[in-house]
Write a protein that holds these residues in place. Structure first.
Motif, PDB file in Angstrom:
ATOM      1  N   SER A 100       0.821  -1.211   0.000  1.00 56.41           N
ATOM      2  CA  SER A 100       0.000   0.000   0.000  1.00 56.41           C
ATOM      3  C   SER A 100       0.854   1.261   0.000  1.00 56.41           C
ATOM      4  CB  SER A 100      -0.936  -0.009   1.215  1.00 56.41           C
ATOM      5  OG  SER A 100      -0.194  -0.114   2.416  1.00 56.41           O
ATOM      6  N   SER A 101       1.992   1.226   0.689  1.00 55.73           N
ATOM      7  CA  SER A 101       2.897   2.379   0.683  1.00 55.73           C
ATOM      8  C   SER A 101       3.479   2.602  -0.706  1.00 55.73           C
ATOM      9  CB  SER A 101       4.017   2.172   1.698  1.00 55.73           C
ATOM     10  OG  SER A 101       3.499   2.010   3.001  1.00 55.73           O
ATOM     11  N   SER A 102       3.831   1.525  -1.401  1.00 50.12           N
ATOM     12  CA  SER A 102       4.348   1.647  -2.765  1.00 50.12           C
ATOM     13  C   SER A 102       3.280   2.199  -3.702  1.00 50.12           C
ATOM     14  CB  SER A 102       4.831   0.285  -3.261  1.00 50.12           C
ATOM     15  OG  SER A 102       5.877  -0.210  -2.452  1.00 50.12           O
ATOM     16  N   LEU A 103       2.044   1.780  -3.503  1.00 48.90           N
ATOM     17  CA  LEU A 103       0.965   2.307  -4.347  1.00 48.90           C
ATOM     18  C   LEU A 103       0.777   3.809  -4.137  1.00 48.90           C
ATOM     19  CD1 LEU A 103      -2.032  -0.198  -4.473  1.00 48.90           C
ATOM     20  CD2 LEU A 103      -0.290   0.287  -6.185  1.00 48.90           C
ATOM     21  N   GLU A 104       0.886   4.257  -2.913  1.00 44.15           N
ATOM     22  CA  GLU A 104       0.741   5.691  -2.647  1.00 44.15           C
ATOM     23  C   GLU A 104       1.864   6.489  -3.309  1.00 44.15           C
ATOM     24  OE1 GLU A 104       0.421   6.374   1.502  1.00 44.15           O
ATOM     25  OE2 GLU A 104      -1.595   5.535   1.656  1.00 44.15           O
ATOM     26  N   LEU A 105       3.091   5.977  -3.241  1.00 44.74           N
ATOM     27  CA  LEU A 105       4.201   6.653  -3.919  1.00 44.74           C
ATOM     28  C   LEU A 105       3.994   6.673  -5.425  1.00 44.74           C
ATOM     29  CD1 LEU A 105       7.290   5.280  -1.948  1.00 44.74           C
ATOM     30  CD2 LEU A 105       6.284   7.558  -1.808  1.00 44.74           C
ATOM     31  N   LEU A 106       3.533   5.566  -5.972  1.00 41.92           N
ATOM     32  CA  LEU A 106       3.269   5.510  -7.416  1.00 41.92           C
ATOM     33  C   LEU A 106       2.167   6.488  -7.805  1.00 41.92           C
ATOM     34  CD1 LEU A 106       3.776   4.150 -10.155  1.00 41.92           C
ATOM     35  CD2 LEU A 106       2.085   2.418  -9.506  1.00 41.92           C
ATOM     36  N   HIS A 107       1.134   6.585  -6.975  1.00 37.13           N
ATOM     37  CA  HIS A 107       0.035   7.503  -7.260  1.00 37.13           C
ATOM     38  C   HIS A 107       0.514   8.947  -7.220  1.00 37.13           C
ATOM     39  CE1 HIS A 107      -3.625   9.850  -6.280  1.00 37.13           C
ATOM     40  NE2 HIS A 107      -4.203   9.005  -7.123  1.00 37.13           N
ATOM     41  N   ILE A 108       1.367   9.275  -6.255  1.00 32.81           N
ATOM     42  CA  ILE A 108       1.911  10.641  -6.162  1.00 32.81           C
ATOM     43  C   ILE A 108       2.736  10.973  -7.401  1.00 32.81           C
ATOM     44  CG2 ILE A 108       3.540  12.082  -4.885  1.00 32.81           C
ATOM     45  CD1 ILE A 108       2.631  10.660  -2.345  1.00 32.81           C
ATOM     46  N   ASP A 109       3.571  10.039  -7.837  1.00 35.55           N
ATOM     47  CA  ASP A 109       4.413  10.290  -9.008  1.00 35.55           C
ATOM     48  C   ASP A 109       3.585  10.388 -10.284  1.00 35.55           C
ATOM     49  OD1 ASP A 109       6.720  10.324  -7.490  1.00 35.55           O
ATOM     50  OD2 ASP A 109       7.095   8.189  -7.729  1.00 35.55           O
ATOM     51  N   GLY A 164      -0.131  13.419 -26.473  1.00 36.77           N
ATOM     52  CA  GLY A 164      -1.570  13.506 -26.256  1.00 36.77           C
ATOM     53  C   GLY A 164      -2.163  12.179 -25.811  1.00 36.77           C
ATOM     54  N   GLN A 165      -1.706  11.088 -26.417  1.00 38.33           N
ATOM     55  CA  GLN A 165      -2.197   9.773 -26.015  1.00 38.33           C
ATOM     56  C   GLN A 165      -1.803   9.441 -24.572  1.00 38.33           C
ATOM     57  OE1 GLN A 165      -0.742   6.937 -28.854  1.00 38.33           O
ATOM     58  NE2 GLN A 165      -1.722   7.918 -30.618  1.00 38.33           N
ATOM     59  N   GLU A 166      -0.589   9.831 -24.223  1.00 35.38           N
ATOM     60  CA  GLU A 166      -0.094   9.551 -22.882  1.00 35.38           C
ATOM     61  C   GLU A 166      -0.898  10.299 -21.831  1.00 35.38           C
ATOM     62  OE1 GLU A 166       2.381   8.230 -19.702  1.00 35.38           O
ATOM     63  OE2 GLU A 166       1.775   7.468 -21.660  1.00 35.38           O
ATOM     64  N   ARG A 167      -1.315  11.497 -22.136  1.00 41.77           N
ATOM     65  CA  ARG A 167      -2.097  12.278 -21.181  1.00 41.77           C
ATOM     66  C   ARG A 167      -3.432  11.591 -20.882  1.00 41.77           C
ATOM     67  NH1 ARG A 167      -2.396  17.147 -18.886  1.00 41.77           N
ATOM     68  NH2 ARG A 167      -4.451  18.062 -18.525  1.00 41.77           N
ATOM     69  N   CYS A 168      -4.118  11.137 -21.926  1.00 41.12           N
ATOM     70  CA  CYS A 168      -5.397  10.448 -21.731  1.00 41.12           C
ATOM     71  C   CYS A 168      -5.201   9.125 -20.992  1.00 41.12           C
ATOM     72  CB  CYS A 168      -6.071  10.207 -23.076  1.00 41.12           C
ATOM     73  SG  CYS A 168      -6.508  11.714 -23.973  1.00 41.12           S
ATOM     74  N   SER A 169      -4.166   8.387 -21.379  1.00 42.53           N
ATOM     75  CA  SER A 169      -3.890   7.110 -20.722  1.00 42.53           C
ATOM     76  C   SER A 169      -3.516   7.299 -19.263  1.00 42.53           C
ATOM     77  CB  SER A 169      -2.773   6.386 -21.473  1.00 42.53           C
ATOM     78  OG  SER A 169      -2.417   5.193 -20.808  1.00 42.53           O
ATOM     79  N   LEU A 170      -2.717   8.332 -18.981  1.00 44.85           N
ATOM     80  CA  LEU A 170      -2.296   8.591 -17.607  1.00 44.85           C
ATOM     81  C   LEU A 170      -3.488   8.985 -16.744  1.00 44.85           C
ATOM     82  CD1 LEU A 170      -0.060   8.850 -15.536  1.00 44.85           C
ATOM     83  CD2 LEU A 170       0.411  11.140 -16.396  1.00 44.85           C
ATOM     84  N   GLU A 171      -4.397   9.759 -17.292  1.00 43.93           N
ATOM     85  CA  GLU A 171      -5.582  10.156 -16.532  1.00 43.93           C
ATOM     86  C   GLU A 171      -6.430   8.940 -16.178  1.00 43.93           C
ATOM     87  OE1 GLU A 171      -9.036  13.636 -16.778  1.00 43.93           O
ATOM     88  OE2 GLU A 171      -7.854  13.119 -18.545  1.00 43.93           O
ATOM     89  N   GLN A 172      -6.563   7.997 -17.114  1.00 41.18           N
ATOM     90  CA  GLN A 172      -7.318   6.777 -16.836  1.00 41.18           C
ATOM     91  C   GLN A 172      -6.618   5.911 -15.791  1.00 41.18           C
ATOM     92  OE1 GLN A 172      -7.852   4.848 -20.613  1.00 41.18           O
ATOM     93  NE2 GLN A 172      -9.200   6.437 -21.430  1.00 41.18           N
ATOM     94  N   ASP A 173      -5.292   5.844 -15.873  1.00 40.79           N
ATOM     95  CA  ASP A 173      -4.543   5.041 -14.905  1.00 40.79           C
ATOM     96  C   ASP A 173      -4.629   5.638 -13.501  1.00 40.79           C
ATOM     97  OD1 ASP A 173      -3.836   3.292 -16.881  1.00 40.79           O
ATOM     98  OD2 ASP A 173      -1.873   4.202 -17.258  1.00 40.79           O
ATOM     99  N   ILE A 174      -4.625   6.962 -13.395  1.00 44.39           N
ATOM    100  CA  ILE A 174      -4.774   7.604 -12.086  1.00 44.39           C
ATOM    101  C   ILE A 174      -6.145   7.292 -11.496  1.00 44.39           C
ATOM    102  CG2 ILE A 174      -4.950   9.837 -10.924  1.00 44.39           C
ATOM    103  CD1 ILE A 174      -2.806  10.896 -12.793  1.00 44.39           C
ATOM    104  N   SER A 175      -7.166   7.335 -12.351  1.00 43.94           N
ATOM    105  CA  SER A 175      -8.506   6.991 -11.877  1.00 43.94           C
ATOM    106  C   SER A 175      -8.583   5.528 -11.443  1.00 43.94           C
ATOM    107  CB  SER A 175      -9.527   7.267 -12.991  1.00 43.94           C
ATOM    108  OG  SER A 175     -10.826   6.892 -12.594  1.00 43.94           O
ATOM    109  N   GLN A 176      -7.933   4.645 -12.197  1.00 42.23           N
ATOM    110  CA  GLN A 176      -7.897   3.231 -11.825  1.00 42.23           C
ATOM    111  C   GLN A 176      -7.167   3.032 -10.497  1.00 42.23           C
ATOM    112  OE1 GLN A 176      -5.943   0.727 -14.694  1.00 42.23           O
ATOM    113  NE2 GLN A 176      -6.029  -1.097 -13.402  1.00 42.23           N
TER     114      GLN A 176
END
Length: 261
Positions: A100-109, A164-176
């Motif tokens: 869970s700590s690793s996930l929080e760091l990944l989410h912040i980055d 542009g593709q990376e921005r959309c993909s990154l937004e979806q991954d953050i939501s996931q």
């Protein structure tokens, strides 16, 4: 007297041990990938920011998310099993805290990369910060993906519209990632401050910085047992003398002001 099937019991124990070993290996892999992703994320917006870096970030992020999904299913199933032995549950809780700590760091980055990519576009190279760094992060991305060499595997260049593709993909991954963290907290209730870390302590001379610190302390302090006490007494006497001198100067100035006014 009830009969006990030792064969079934041994098979369950072996299965539990194997599951715990697999979960530990997955968590260690995730920690390595998250560390590599953090290293790559620190280059976004700098002079080494390129389409290749964004593509390497995408691959590293996808690898981390894939590991996270597998670990979440693994540990959730184990921690929700009420028949799990106490020792195995303790180890699973330790792995859960690290996970869970690793996930929080990944989410912040990930959020950091999303904001930085919005402020520093690759179309405008002038806006990139000249950090003075050189080289790319292919070696770091290769370590995260467990590949010998990323350049040899990738024969095609990243597409021009990758940003542009990376921005959309990154937004979806953050939501996931947000959904995964919320789902984890709902299914498993492991209080981090209640989980006691275990493991052998590091030896005193295991790290260079700690060794240098110990050497500096040995050089500064006398070899006798009374040395530190004498140093403390000297420092107290010096502070007292300095305080008395300040008070005397202040009193003299006040008397002079009164006499000459």
């Amino acid at each position: 007297m009830p009969l006990v099937n030792n064969k079934v019991s041994d098979e369950c124990t072996v299965s539990t041990d194997k599951s715990l070993t697999d979960a530990k290996a997955l968590v260690e892999s995730l920690i390595k990938v998250v560390a590599c992703h953090r290293h790559l994320a620190s280059c976004v917006g700098g002079c080494t920011d390129t389409l290749q870096l964004r593509d390497e970030l995408r691959q590293t992020r996808e690898r981390a998310l894939k590991l996270a999904v597998s670990i979440c299913a693994h540990l959730t199933k184990a921690l929700r099993d009420k028949s799990l032995p106490p020792d195995h549950r303790r180890h699973c809780e330790l792995l859960w805290v690290g996970f869970s700590s690793s996930l929080e760091l990944l989410h912040i980055d990930m959020c950091k990369v999303f904001k930085m990519a919005d402020n520093f576009t690759l179309a405008n190279n002038i806006s990139l910060v000249q950090t003075g760094l050189q080289g790319g992060g292919s070696e770091v991305a290769a370590r995260a993906l467990s590949l010998p060499d990323l350049n040899q595997v990738e024969s095609t260049a990243p597409p021009a519209d990758l940003e542009g593709q990376e921005r959309c993909s990154l937004e979806q991954d953050i939501s996931q990632m947000d959904h995964m963290i919320d789902d984890m907290e709902t299914k498993v209730n492991v209080l981090r401050w209640m989980v006691e870390p275990q493991g052998a302590l590091l030896p005193l001379g295991s790290t260079d910085s700690l060794s240098l610190a110990l050497l500096s302390v040995d050089e500064e302090c006398p070899r006798t047992e009374e040395g530190p006490k004498h140093l403390c007494q000297r420092s107290h006497v010096f502070a007292l003398i300095l305080l008395c001198a300040v008070v005397a100067v202040a009193a003299t100035l006040s008397i002079c002001i009164v006499l000459f006014t």
